[in-house]
Design an enzyme around this catalytic site. Structure first.
Site, mmCIF file in Angstrom:
data_model
loop_
_atom_site.group_PDB
_atom_site.id
_atom_site.type_symbol
_atom_site.label_atom_id
_atom_site.label_comp_id
_atom_site.label_asym_id
_atom_site.label_seq_id
_atom_site.Cartn_x
_atom_site.Cartn_y
_atom_site.Cartn_z
ATOM 1 N N TYR A 153 0.707 -0.916 0.046
ATOM 2 C CA TYR A 153 0.009 -0.009 -0.106
ATOM 3 C C TYR A 153 0.536 1.308 -0.115
ATOM 4 O O TYR A 153 0.997 2.355 -1.072
ATOM 5 C CB TYR A 153 -0.815 0.222 0.887
ATOM 6 N N LYS A 157 1.050 4.179 -3.289
ATOM 7 C CA LYS A 157 0.933 5.758 -2.599
ATOM 8 C C LYS A 157 1.851 6.430 -3.133
ATOM 9 O O LYS A 157 1.814 7.598 -3.543
ATOM 10 C CB LYS A 157 0.575 5.360 -1.469
#
Length: 176
Positions: A153, A157
């Site tokens: 994750y 990002k």
């Protein structure tokens, strides 16, 4: 369309499921007089927004170029413009990097990074023709302090953050 409608901004937001950031942004933009296109992978997650006639609710899968093209075309047909794109759709991917299936990593990057890029590529020609527009990519503070089990994750990002910095430079001459 008359000039009055052109003055009311049209905001397209991805990831508007109930209880999330996109849902809250949709409500806030609407409260501030914008025409809001609220999208999510599943219409069922937006029933509250759908009940309110102020929102144009659309099912959209950011992993599908066809879905992205269809929704962007529908919005342009209906409103004649897209002034703001908020790339908010995102998925988590939790687990140790040494064990997470590559397919799970692929799914996360396809949604969080490539989904935002699909949306951006779909709206840029329209915004560039009008010489104005705003694109907002929702990042995460997690890139500043990566933690265990959040590597995929966080990396997605971080990639989105890097792409956003480049987009800012590349799109500025087009008024975006």
């Amino acid at each position: 369309m008359g000039s009055s409608s052109d003055e009311t901004p049209v905001v397209l937001i991805t990831g508007c499921s109930q209880g999330g950031i996109g849902h809250a942004l949709a409500r806030e933009f609407s409260a501030n007089g914008c025409r809001v296109v609220a999208t999510s992978r599943s219409q069922k997650t937006m029933t509250e927004l759908e009940k309110d006639s102020k929102f144009f609710v659309q099912e959209l899968d950011v992993q599908s170029k066809q879905s992205v093209s269809k929704v962007v075309s529908k919005v342009i047909d209906k409103f004649g413009q897209i002034d703001v794109l908020v790339n908010n759709a995102g998925v988590q991917c939790i687990g140790p990097l040494a064990e997470i299936p590559i397919s799970a990593m692929d799914y996360t990057f396809n949604t969080n990074v490539l989904g935002s890029m699909r949306m951006t590529q779909a709206v840029v020609p329209h915004m560039a023709s009008k010489k104005k527009g705003k694109i907002v990519n929702i990042g995460s503070i997690s890139i500043m302090a990566p933690g265990p089990w959040a590597g995929v994750y966080t990396a997605s990002k971080a990639a989105l953050h890097a792409l956003t910095d480049t987009l800012r430079l590349e799109l500025k001459p087009f008024g975006i």
